[in-house]
Scaffold this active site. Structure first.
Site, short mmCIF file in Angstrom:
data_model
loop_
_atom_site.label_atom_id
_atom_site.label_comp_id
_atom_site.label_asym_id
_atom_site.label_seq_id
_atom_site.Cartn_x
_atom_site.Cartn_y
_atom_site.Cartn_z
N GLU A 269 -4.33 -13.17 16.81
CA GLU A 269 -4.15 -14.69 16.89
C GLU A 269 -2.57 -14.72 16.51
O GLU A 269 -1.64 -14.86 17.24
CB GLU A 269 -4.93 -15.43 15.95
CG GLU A 269 -4.96 -16.70 16.04
CD GLU A 269 -6.37 -17.28 15.30
OE1 GLU A 269 -6.39 -18.67 15.24
OE2 GLU A 269 -7.10 -16.53 15.18
N GLU B 190 -8.77 -16.01 3.92
CA GLU B 190 -8.90 -17.07 4.96
C GLU B 190 -9.96 -17.92 4.36
O GLU B 190 -10.06 -19.14 4.40
CB GLU B 190 -9.11 -16.82 6.41
CG GLU B 190 -9.64 -17.87 7.37
CD GLU B 190 -9.74 -17.26 8.77
OE1 GLU B 190 -9.42 -18.20 9.65
OE2 GLU B 190 -10.08 -16.14 8.80
#
Length: 912
Positions: A489, A765
């Site tokens: 990502e 996260e």
């Protein structure tokens, strides 16, 4: 002359008009120190005032002079401002004749202060104008002329032999590329930047870098070389069926070298048909997967004079448009600190793993010794699994592996090129016997922004949290604000950036970093005003708006410009982004019906607290449309604020009328007559209160409901990405600072300190990336270096330490020092390098006495709040009234308030 000198010394002795104690430092041009390339036609100047031994110093006037530096180094004055009254010392525009492309300029400033002192002229600062027109580029785009290996794509090497027949006075190189580049002159790397030319919306904006290479050239034979990598230009990007070549199929180089000789003549060397191309030891380099280096294929000396390139191919000249070329706005990625290997682990699977003790971003330098053809593999990960084995499942498709093939010539040193990894642990394969930890060093990289903020306190867990926040920022600020640095990502997700932007501005000087990125936002924003989920946008390719328009993500268009204005006081950021800000608000208005935005796809309060078996309704689900309405109002308010700053009265009036309708629609749709917000979650109340969505008579009641909700979850937060930044702020603002402290200091899941207790060295996260039983959360989305939840750092600086801007005092021209004591903390220390200089707030409690030491930079003022309005306040062990630099301030319940000028102050307050 002697008489004048004696008068000067006497003036200094008696503290009179002596400029030796007043000086000017830290000169910046367009917020950069001596930049080598600026394409702003009227650059702006900033400086800091050093006050000497005086307190309450304000600049009263300034004078600037600018000189043009000739090719032979002589400085001819081209503009002088004259004495200009005022205390402005930042962003003062040049107002002389038009500046010339590629020319170097110098400037100096002197100031007067409110004591009648005048400083000496500052030391000279410099800047060079960039190439202001596509016509100034004589170079041609070139790429490798040999048949491309479509599978492995070994990095091209381009070179040109150059003869210098005269003595060089100055030499300046202008370089950019499609893909990454690293240039060399005579075998030495040009500059110290990495991942150049950086990541922008390449079709619209491609940055070039400028280097002073005067000392790199020699009289006689020279060689220029450049190695290219796929980089963001053609590496696969994105987690969902990533495809390569998003911006183009072919890497390429644009190189222009301007040499000026001591006899006044000049020569321009460019990339063109005369260059040659080949490949070498870098056989593969890609962002997610890593690099492969085969040392047996090294072409030693390829960028040095005398190298035999007869077997090399020619180059292919490309006719690319040069209209998108721009000077570099932000600090480049550079090598920063290093970490030594801390521990050698043999896992239950018998794998050799090295722990560096810190989750970092960069790569590992390794010293190897072996036979020709020996292959060493170094894989990277952030965590070990519950059993202690190497765990890479959360990297998804990213291989994150560097491969080295030895040439067998004794000690060999390797580090990858054109890639990076996010890791704490590495797995080493291919080395027989024990590993020598001294042979492995972790090299950290991030954008070379100055570190501006420090925070520490009496609670070691909060200190580790601050450490984690800062390292999460370092790891994810690589030219763009990425969501994570390790998996497939590493993209500029807008929601993550907006929630963290204010905290980011405390930790580092992110002025240029975000100013550059926001211009890419404008470039990639959809025509409708909708904002892509990531910037630069690689999801939609400028086509479908399906990958945009989410509330809290699209609001980056208004929130980040305003936060940068608060932090740095730069109106130009608002001016540059105003059209984009307005377009986003207009987009929401067009989506709304009867002023209610309850359509479209939204991420909502991303990764909020939820339970798998929600029998009692404990999952903290907040309506996505309630959130959308709140951010609709917030962005509209920020647009109103920007319109007011920029003097756009028509827009200010129009959107002021609109925001009233937005808030009325919110109350009608989501608030009961008794003041209950329909979702009844921490996020719902936090957003409604932070953005003033409720009538004033319902706000305190709503804050009570929020505090009760926190208590209902046993003093745990339940917020996700959008609610978390405002939770503690709202609680402390409405009188529940004790509840905010309980949340901050909570050690069990979900909380900020739960990951700290689990050994985290960066922000996770998810609140429970590693669950209490040691198992992992869903691997498809479980990064252990994801800075969004680090947004609490803003509250730690502003509320615990008390450092904030005051009212309209943007950029810390007017400062507020208002610490909130609580959480059983006995001290808190914070420093912040403002654009005016160092600001600090250090407080402690001892028995019934509160102490606070502060530093206020010159040319600013501050309002200081001493907790306990019944206390007896002293400054430097004397009554406050004895210090003429301290004035009594407004009456505020719970505080003694004072107005102070610049200087150092030592307050104490004994309970009354």
């Amino acid at each position: 002359m002697i008489k004048k000198f004696l008068v000067f010394l006497l003036a200094c002795f008696f503290g009179l008009n002596c400029y030796a104690q007043l000086s000017v430092t830290h000169l910046l041009t367009e917020s950069q120190s001596n930049p080598l390339s600026i394409d702003v036609k009227m650059p702006r100047f900033s400086w800091q005032v050093l006050a000497g031994n005086k307190n309450s110093v304000l600049q009263s006037a300034y004078e600037i002079k600018v000189g043009e530096i000739s090719p032979l180094g002589k400085d001819a004055q081209i503009w002088q401002s004259g004495k200009v009254a005022g205390d402005q010392s930042v962003y003062i525009p040049y107002k002389g004749d038009a500046l010339k492309s590629g020319v170097q300029y110098s400037w100096q400033v002197r100031i007067w202060d409110n004591y009648g002192r005048v400083s000496a002229w500052s030391a000279k600062a410099y800047w060079r104008m960039g190439l202001l027109s596509p016509a100034d580029w004589k170079a041609k785009w070139i790429g490798p002329g040999y048949p491309d290996d479509a599978v492995n794509k070994p990095s091209p090497m381009l070179r040109k032999a150059v003869t210098v027949t005269k003595t060089v006075k100055s030499a300046v190189a202008y370089i950019t590329s499609h893909g990454f580049y690293e240039a060399q002159i005579n075998g030495v790397k040009v500059g110290d930047a990495y991942l150049t030319p950086g990541w922008t919306s390449y079709h619209n904006r491609l940055q070039y870098q400028v280097y002073d290479v005067t000392t790199m050239l020699t009289k006689g034979q020279n060689a220029i070389g450049a190695k290219l990598g796929s980089g963001w230009y053609r590496s696969p990007l994105g987690p969902s069926n990533p495809s390569p070549n998003h911006y183009g199929n072919d890497v390429g180089l644009l190189f222009q070298l301007q040499i000026t000789y001591t006899d006044g003549t000049s020569e321009t060397i460019i990339s063109d048909e005369s260059w040659k191309s080949s490949t070498g030891e870098l056989r593969y380099a890609e962002i997610y997967n890593g690099a492969t280096i085969d040392a047996r294929m090294e072409q030693k000396g390829w960028a040095q004079a005398g190298f035999n390139d007869q077997a090399w191919a020619g180059v292919k000249v490309q006719d690319y448009n040069k209209d998108n070329l721009i000077a570099t706005y932000n600090e480049p990625v550079k090598k920063q600190t290093t970490f030594k290997a801390q521990k050698l682990i043999t896992t239950p699977k018998k794998e050799k793993v090295i722990d560096f003790g810190q989750n970092v971003v960069g790569w590992v330098r390794v010293k190897l010794n072996g036979k020709a053809g020996d292959t060493i593999k170094i894989s990277h990960t952030e965590v070990l699994d519950k059993a202690g084995n190497f765990y890479t499942e959360n990297l998804r498709a990213a291989r994150a592996q560097n491969i080295y093939i030895l040439k067998g010539t004794g000690d060999e040193y390797f580090e990858p090129q054109f890639t990076w990894q996010g890791f704490r642990y590495i797995k080493v394969e291919g080395i027989a016997g024990d590993l020598n930890l001294d042979n492995f060093t972790a090299q950290v990289i991030y954008s070379d922004m100055a570190l501006t903020g420090t925070f520490s306190c009496s609670n070691p867990l909060l200190n580790q949290l601050q450490h984690n926040i800062q390292w999460g920022q370092k790891g994810n600020f690589l030219d763009v604000p990425t969501d994570c640095p390790q998996r497939d990502e590493r993209l500029g997700w807008t929601g993550d950036a907006q929630v963290f932007s204010r905290t980011a501005s405390y930790n580092m000087n992110v002025h240029n970093f975000f100013a550059k990125w926001l211009k890419d936002l404008t470039a990639d924003q959809f025509k409708s005003g909708s904002v892509p989920h990531i910037i630069p946008d690689i999801f939609s390719g400028g086509g479908s708006e399906r990958d945009g328009g989410s509330t809290g993500w699209g609001d980056v268009a208004t929130i980040v410009p305003w936060n940068m204005y608060l932090a740095y006081g730069d109106k130009q950021i608002l001016a540059d982004q105003y059209v984009s800000m307005k377009a986003w608000v207009d987009y929401m208005q067009h989506q709304a019906k009867d002023n209610l935005w309850n359509t479209g796809g939204h991420f909502g309060d991303w990764l909020f607290y939820s339970v798998s078996n929600d029998m009692d309704g404990a999952s903290a689900i907040t309506s996505k449309y309630l959130i959308a309405q709140c951010f609709y109002a917030h962005s509209t308010q920020l647009l109103i604020n920007a319109a007011k700053v920029l003097g756009n009265k028509a827009d200010e009036d129009y959107y002021t009328n609109l925001i009233g309708k937005i808030k009325d629609a919110f109350v009608k749709e989501y608030v009961t007559g008794n003041g209950l917000v329909s979702s009844d979650t921490q996020t719902a109340y936090s957003l409604a209160l932070e953005f003033d969505m409720l009538p004033e008579n319902l706000r305190q009641q709503a804050a009570g409901r929020l505090a009760a909700n926190v208590k209902r979850y046993d003093n745990h937060l339940t917020t996700g990405f959008l609610g978390t930044p405002y939770l503690c702020d709202v609680l402390s603002r409405f009188g529940y600072a004790d509840v905010a402290y309980k949340l901050l200091l909570q050690e069990s899941y979900p909380s900020w300190l739960y990951p700290v207790k689990k050994g985290a060295t960066t922000i996770w996260e998810r609140w429970d990336g590693i669950r209490p039983d040691g198992e992992f959360e869903t691997p498809s989305m479980n990064s252990f270096n994801h800075y969004a939840y680090g947004a609490i750092g803003d509250w730690m600086y502003r509320v615990i330490a008390g450092i904030d801007t005051k009212n309209e005092g943007v950029g810390y021209k007017q400062i507020s020092i208002k610490p909130t004591v609580g959480g059983k903390l006995t001290f808190a220390n914070a420093t912040y390098e403002t654009i005016y200089g160092k600001l600090s707030s250090n407080w402690k409690t001892e028995g019934d006495t509160f102490y606070m030491d502060i530093i206020i930079p010159a040319n600013t003022t501050a309002t200081v709040y001493i907790p306990d309005d019944n206390g007896v306040v002293s400054e430097n062990s004397k009554p406050v009234s004895a210090n003429k630099d301290i004035k009594a301030g407004a009456v505020i319940p719970g505080f003694k308030v004072f107005e102070v000028g610049s200087g150092s102050y030592h307050f104490s307050s004994k309970k009354g």
